[in-house]
Design a protein around this motif. Sequence first.
Motif, short mmCIF file in Angstrom:
data_model
loop_
_atom_site.label_atom_id
_atom_site.label_comp_id
_atom_site.label_asym_id
_atom_site.label_seq_id
_atom_site.Cartn_x
_atom_site.Cartn_y
_atom_site.Cartn_z
N VAL A 104 0.84 -1.20 0.00
CA VAL A 104 0.00 0.00 0.00
C VAL A 104 0.87 1.25 0.00
CG1 VAL A 104 -1.97 -1.10 1.09
CG2 VAL A 104 -0.22 -0.10 2.52
N GLN A 105 0.41 2.22 -0.72
CA GLN A 105 1.12 3.49 -0.81
C GLN A 105 0.45 4.52 0.09
OE1 GLN A 105 3.92 3.67 -2.69
NE2 GLN A 105 3.56 1.50 -3.17
N GLY A 106 1.26 5.36 0.68
CA GLY A 106 0.73 6.38 1.55
C GLY A 106 1.21 7.76 1.18
N ILE A 107 1.01 8.66 2.11
CA ILE A 107 1.45 10.04 1.87
C ILE A 107 2.93 10.16 2.17
CG2 ILE A 107 -0.83 10.96 2.38
CD1 ILE A 107 0.28 11.80 5.15
N LYS A 108 3.53 11.24 1.70
CA LYS A 108 4.92 11.59 1.98
C LYS A 108 5.91 10.54 1.46
CE LYS A 108 3.62 14.13 6.15
NZ LYS A 108 4.00 14.53 7.52
N GLY A 109 5.51 9.76 0.48
CA GLY A 109 6.41 8.78 -0.12
C GLY A 109 6.57 7.48 0.64
N PHE A 110 5.77 7.25 1.63
CA PHE A 110 5.83 6.02 2.40
C PHE A 110 5.01 4.90 1.76
CE2 PHE A 110 8.16 7.01 6.23
CZ PHE A 110 8.09 8.41 6.32
N GLU A 111 5.43 3.69 2.01
CA GLU A 111 4.69 2.50 1.61
C GLU A 111 4.83 1.45 2.70
OE1 GLU A 111 6.53 1.22 -2.06
OE2 GLU A 111 7.92 -0.08 -0.97
N ALA A 112 3.92 0.50 2.68
CA ALA A 112 3.98 -0.59 3.65
C ALA A 112 3.52 -1.86 2.98
CB ALA A 112 3.12 -0.29 4.87
N GLU A 113 4.06 -2.97 3.44
CA GLU A 113 3.70 -4.26 2.86
C GLU A 113 3.11 -5.17 3.93
OE1 GLU A 113 6.88 -6.31 0.91
OE2 GLU A 113 5.50 -7.69 -0.10
N PHE A 114 1.95 -5.68 3.66
CA PHE A 114 1.26 -6.61 4.54
C PHE A 114 1.72 -8.02 4.20
CE2 PHE A 114 -1.73 -8.67 7.09
CZ PHE A 114 -2.54 -9.53 6.35
N LYS A 115 2.23 -8.74 5.19
CA LYS A 115 2.63 -10.13 5.01
C LYS A 115 1.90 -10.97 6.05
CE LYS A 115 7.20 -9.27 2.99
NZ LYS A 115 8.66 -9.54 3.08
N ARG A 116 0.87 -11.64 5.59
CA ARG A 116 0.04 -12.42 6.51
C ARG A 116 0.85 -13.52 7.17
NH1 ARG A 116 -5.42 -13.04 6.76
NH2 ARG A 116 -5.69 -12.04 4.75
N SER A 117 1.71 -14.19 6.41
CA SER A 117 2.46 -15.34 6.93
C SER A 117 3.41 -14.92 8.06
CB SER A 117 3.26 -16.00 5.81
OG SER A 117 4.19 -15.09 5.26
N GLN A 118 3.83 -13.67 8.04
CA GLN A 118 4.74 -13.18 9.06
C GLN A 118 4.05 -12.27 10.07
OE1 GLN A 118 8.24 -11.43 7.24
NE2 GLN A 118 8.33 -13.01 5.66
N SER A 119 2.75 -12.07 9.90
CA SER A 119 2.00 -11.15 10.77
C SER A 119 2.73 -9.81 10.88
CB SER A 119 1.80 -11.75 12.16
OG SER A 119 1.03 -12.93 12.09
N SER A 120 3.13 -9.31 9.72
CA SER A 120 3.91 -8.07 9.73
C SER A 120 3.30 -7.04 8.80
CB SER A 120 5.36 -8.33 9.33
OG SER A 120 5.45 -8.70 7.96
N PHE A 121 3.61 -5.81 9.09
CA PHE A 121 3.14 -4.67 8.28
C PHE A 121 4.22 -3.61 8.40
CE2 PHE A 121 0.24 -2.46 5.78
CZ PHE A 121 -0.16 -1.24 6.32
N ASN A 122 5.33 -3.82 7.70
CA ASN A 122 6.49 -2.94 7.82
C ASN A 122 6.36 -1.71 6.94
OD1 ASN A 122 7.47 -4.87 9.55
ND2 ASN A 122 9.01 -5.66 8.12
N LEU A 123 6.81 -0.62 7.47
CA LEU A 123 6.76 0.68 6.77
C LEU A 123 8.11 0.95 6.11
CD1 LEU A 123 5.01 3.35 6.41
CD2 LEU A 123 6.31 4.21 8.37
N ARG A 124 8.07 1.45 4.88
CA ARG A 124 9.32 1.70 4.16
C ARG A 124 9.27 3.05 3.45
NH1 ARG A 124 8.85 -4.10 2.03
NH2 ARG A 124 7.98 -3.16 0.16
N LYS A 125 10.48 3.56 3.25
CA LYS A 125 10.63 4.76 2.42
C LYS A 125 11.99 4.67 1.75
CE LYS A 125 10.05 9.76 2.25
NZ LYS A 125 9.65 11.00 2.96
N PRO A 126 12.06 4.87 0.45
CA PRO A 126 13.32 4.68 -0.28
C PRO A 126 14.41 5.68 0.09
CG PRO A 126 11.43 4.73 -1.78
CD PRO A 126 10.94 5.18 -0.45
N SER A 127 14.00 6.92 0.37
CA SER A 127 14.98 7.97 0.64
C SER A 127 14.41 8.90 1.70
CB SER A 127 15.30 8.74 -0.64
OG SER A 127 16.21 9.80 -0.37
#
Lengths: 112, 113
Positions: A57-80
Amino acid sequence: AQSVTQPDIHITVSEGASLELRCNYSYGATPYLFWYVQSPGQGLQLLLKYFSGDTLVQGIKGFEAEFKRSQSSFNLRKPSVHWSDAAEYFCAVGGLAGKSTFGDGTTLTVKP
Amino acid sequence: SQTIHQWPATLVQPVGSPLSLECTVEGTSNPNLYWYRQAAGRGLQLLFYSVGIGQISSEVPQNLSASRPQDRQFILSSKKLLLSDSGFYLCAWSALLRDTEAFFGQGTRLTVV
């Protein structure tokens, strides 16, 4: 009971470097997941949310996050990362009647 | 568009004094309303939520109470403040009964001395 864990209390990155903030959740059904950002002395602002569908999923300010059901994770990322990204970041899982459960937050420091 | 107002921004109160924090929402009807407390370096703890006028649910036992006298007004109160009531208080609203994101006010920094 639902819960959210943010393993990193404090992260420091250099300006221009990539960023990943970790979030693990516990929820009995398909979760509704959120990332919020809080500047000092301010309220929380929604960065992005996941309800269903595309797991990236894409968000504001250039952030994105990936939902991984198998890992019960939702990590937030930003390239720069930009200096203005320095703030506290909260991951949350939504519950009934909109009662979200929040993690304890990760404080991001950006080095020039 | 919807806006949420919370006041005051900062408050210093002596132990044993009463408290009243107010929150109002504009631009929406029948919102879910929430009071959260944030301790230093910690996440958000849900204190109260309300799904309608006069309907208040307390999430944790404490020295505080909440009221919703109007559809878009939410008040956090205490008859006698304790030192442990110090913290950053956030009001928030969300739409209806769906699992949806919350929209936050700017917060009130309460210091009990």
